[in-house]
Enzyme design. Structure first.
Site, PDB file in Angstrom:
ATOM      1  CB  CYS A 119      -0.012  -1.475   5.066  1.00  0.00           C
ATOM      2  SG  CYS A 119       0.358  -2.692   6.297  1.00  0.00           S
ATOM      3  CG  HIS A 146       2.119   5.065   7.361  1.00  0.00           C
ATOM      4  ND1 HIS A 146       2.442   3.723   7.251  1.00  0.00           N
ATOM      5  CD2 HIS A 146       3.069   5.738   6.672  1.00  0.00           C
ATOM      6  CE1 HIS A 146       3.545   3.607   6.525  1.00  0.00           C
ATOM      7  NE2 HIS A 146       3.948   4.801   6.165  1.00  0.00           N
ATOM      8  CD  GLU A 148      -2.325   1.431   2.742  1.00  0.00           C
ATOM      9  OE1 GLU A 148      -3.554   1.426   2.731  1.00  0.00           O
ATOM     10  OE2 GLU A 148      -1.653   1.518   3.788  1.00  0.00           O
ATOM     11  NE  ARG A 164       8.968   5.594   7.472  1.00  0.00           N
ATOM     12  CZ  ARG A 164       8.747   4.290   7.448  1.00  0.00           C
ATOM     13  NH1 ARG A 164       7.986   3.768   6.513  1.00  0.00           N
ATOM     14  NH2 ARG A 164       9.291   3.502   8.352  1.00  0.00           N
TER      15      ARG A 164
HETATM   16  N1  LIG Z   1       0.794   1.409   5.412  1.00  0.00           N
HETATM   17  C1  LIG Z   1       1.361   0.787   6.425  1.00  0.00           C
HETATM   18  O1  LIG Z   1       0.810   0.723   7.512  1.00  0.00           O
HETATM   19  N2  LIG Z   1       2.575   0.294   6.227  1.00  0.00           N
HETATM   20  C2  LIG Z   1       3.329  -0.387   7.213  1.00  0.00           C
HETATM   21  C3  LIG Z   1       4.775  -0.308   6.900  1.00  0.00           C
HETATM   22  C4  LIG Z   1       5.599  -1.002   7.921  1.00  0.00           C
HETATM   23  C5  LIG Z   1       7.073  -1.017   7.592  1.00  0.00           C
HETATM   24  N3  LIG Z   1       7.768  -1.806   8.545  1.00  0.00           N
HETATM   25  C6  LIG Z   1       7.658   0.370   7.570  1.00  0.00           C
HETATM   26  O2  LIG Z   1       8.119   0.846   8.598  1.00  0.00           O
HETATM   27  O3  LIG Z   1       7.680   1.004   6.520  1.00  0.00           O
END
Ligand SMILES: NC(=O)NCCC[C@H](N)C(=O)O
Length: 258
Positions: free
Chosen positions: A248, A163, A67, A133
């Protein structure tokens, strides 16, 4: 034109090295993670979603969180520029996948950063989380890409979680759900429902009154069931250890023309 396709990406061999930012690192069981991912994909399939696997990106531990690499608005795919440098190589495969599906493709450019997990669509309102981010240039680029198509972009500060969609998502009727201690500004949302668990804030709309949620939020599942929703649960515990949530692990594409 309504479509029910969803991009997914199989977890790679380096999954356990995925990023953690707001939580303590816990050991991830890679075999269990694959089982949980397969059950997640099966749950989408069981509710009418055709899942399309993006080619794996085995060098990127976080690639399963597909995602974050693309935001869809109607038939337009905005390929993100992930805020974490280690995730930038994930976008190439996703770009190919959306182009193959006939999407019109757009990109976030430097200095913009954007993670798809920071974008919550509720009708034509597109909330964009400005946090760890996604930066201000990323928010502006979402505006530039989607406002000409009729979207209204609303920027939302995010400081307590990874997020925006770690903090809030929306029910089928547009009510935004969130776990209050983790939401910076609940008053930004016109209809807000507080839920008792952190992962209770994460719902994937499966169609009609059906929502997909993590098994780790039983009290929220009960609350939503009591409000007349049909809740489908999946155990995604291994992904939660990496700050992942049900949203995600897929990109739902509801308005493809192809
Ligand atoms: N959209 C989301 O909730 N993404 C999760 C990303 C987790 C990944 N370990 C990160 O820190 O980017």
């Amino acid at each position: 034109m309504p479509s029910k396709k969803a991009l997914v990406r199989r977890p790679g061999p380096r999954l356990a090295e995925g990023l953690v930012t707001h939580i303590e690192r816990e050991k991830v069981d890679p075999d269990l993670a694959v089982e949980q991912w397969e059950a997640y994909v099966e749950a989408l399939g069981a509710h009418g979603w055709e899942t399309i696997e993006v080619d794996p990106e085995d060098d990127c531990p976080d690639s399963v969180f597909v995602e974050d690499t693309v935001v869809m608005y109607r038939n337009v795919a905005l390929i993100t520029r992930p805020g974490a440098e280690s995730r930038r190589a994930e976008t190439a495969g996703v770009e190919e996948a959306v182009a193959r599906l006939g999407c019109s493709v757009n990109w976030v450019w430097e200095p913009g950063t954007l993670d798809g997990g920071d974008v919550l669509k509720v009708g034509d309102t597109v909330y964009v989380g400005r946090g760890g981010r996604t930066n201000a240039a990323g928010v502006q680029q979402v505006r530039a890409a989607f406002e000409p198509l009729g979207a209204r972009v609303v920027a939302v500060p995010v400081s307590k979680v990874l997020h925006l969609k770690s903090a809030v998502t929306a029910l089928p009727d547009g009510t935004v759900v969130g776990h209050i201690p983790l939401v910076d500004r609940p008053s930004l949302f016109p209809r807000f429902l507080s839920v008792p668990e952190e992962s209770g804030a994460h719902v994937v709309l499966l169609g009609g009154h059906r929502v997909l949620m993590a098994a780790s939020a039983p009290r929220t599942a009960e609350l939503l069931t009591d409000l007349g929703l049909e809740v489908v649960t999946v155990d995604i515990g291994e992904f939660e250890k990496l700050e992942g949530c049900v949203t995600c692990l897929s990109v739902r594409m509801r308005e493809l023309y192809a």
